[in-house]
Structure formats: C-alpha cells, structure tokens
Design an enzyme around this catalytic site. Structure first.
Site, PDB file in Angstrom:
ATOM      1  N   TYR A  36      47.640  -2.517  12.455  1.00 21.00           N
ATOM      2  CA  TYR A  36      48.707  -2.861  13.398  1.00 21.00           C
ATOM      3  C   TYR A  36      49.094  -1.633  14.217  1.00 21.00           C
ATOM      4  O   TYR A  36      49.779  -0.728  13.743  1.00 21.00           O
ATOM      5  CB  TYR A  36      49.946  -3.395  12.676  1.00 21.00           C
ATOM      6  CG  TYR A  36      49.751  -4.660  11.887  1.00 21.00           C
ATOM      7  CD1 TYR A  36      48.606  -5.430  11.995  1.00 21.00           C
ATOM      8  CD2 TYR A  36      50.735  -5.081  11.010  1.00 21.00           C
ATOM      9  CE1 TYR A  36      48.450  -6.596  11.261  1.00 21.00           C
ATOM     10  CE2 TYR A  36      50.586  -6.250  10.270  1.00 21.00           C
ATOM     11  CZ  TYR A  36      49.436  -6.995  10.403  1.00 21.00           C
ATOM     12  OH  TYR A  36      49.296  -8.139   9.668  1.00 21.00           O
ATOM     13  N   GLY A  37      48.639  -1.628  15.456  1.00 16.52           N
ATOM     14  CA  GLY A  37      48.917  -0.490  16.327  1.00 16.52           C
ATOM     15  C   GLY A  37      48.215   0.773  15.877  1.00 16.52           C
ATOM     16  O   GLY A  37      48.669   1.869  16.177  1.00 16.52           O
TER      17      GLY A  37
END
Length: 94
Positions: A36-37
């Site tokens: 995530y990111g």
C-alpha cells in the site's frame, strides 16, 4: 490502503486525523500492507497512531511486490518475507 493509494492523491494530515478519530470511536483493528503506497501506509500508521499502539490490533500483509513493469506479483521466498517484515516493523514503529 485508501490513505496511501487507490482513490487519488492522499492527504497525510487528513489521514492522520482519520486514524486517530477511528481509535477514539472504538476501532481496534488496523490492517495494512507493504504494497500500500510502497510502504507509505505503514509509515503513516506508525507516525499517526504509533504512540497509541496498545489500543489496537495491527496486521500488515507481505509477500507482494511490484515488478519492473509495475505489475503486482507474489514473492514468498523466506528472505523476502523476512526483509519485508523487518521493514514493516520499522515503518510501523512497533
């Protein structure tokens, strides 16, 4: 995930406030992932609510990575998992 990617640009100040409000409202489970990111989400959680670590259960998934073309792929080799776990713990400040 949505605090770091998925639905447009992320705003860390808004996300930090949201995470703290969620804990204040009684949420007790936070779920994130290395992917995530590219670690941003874990760093965000560590920074925003790391001092409140005793108030929630934390899960972070690993074993996924982006290849040179940007496609997500699974990589569960022991050395990859160990490295991702160590980096996650550092970013999460736990």
């Amino acid at each position: 995930m949505n605090c770091s990617m998925g639905y447009g640009a992320a705003d860390d100040r808004v996300s930090e406030r949201l995470l703290n409000q969620a804990l204040d409202a009684g949420y007790r489970f936070l779920d994130t992932a290395v992917l995530y990111g590219q670690g941003h989400n874990e760093s965000l959680i560590g920074r925003a609510v790391g001092k409140r670590r005793d108030e929630f259960v934390l899960a972070s998934k690993c074993g996924l990575e982006k290849d040179a073309a940007g496609a997500t792929r699974s990589n569960a080799r022991p050395e990859v998992l160990r490295g991702q776990c160590e980096e996650s713990l550092r970013r999460l400040r736990t």
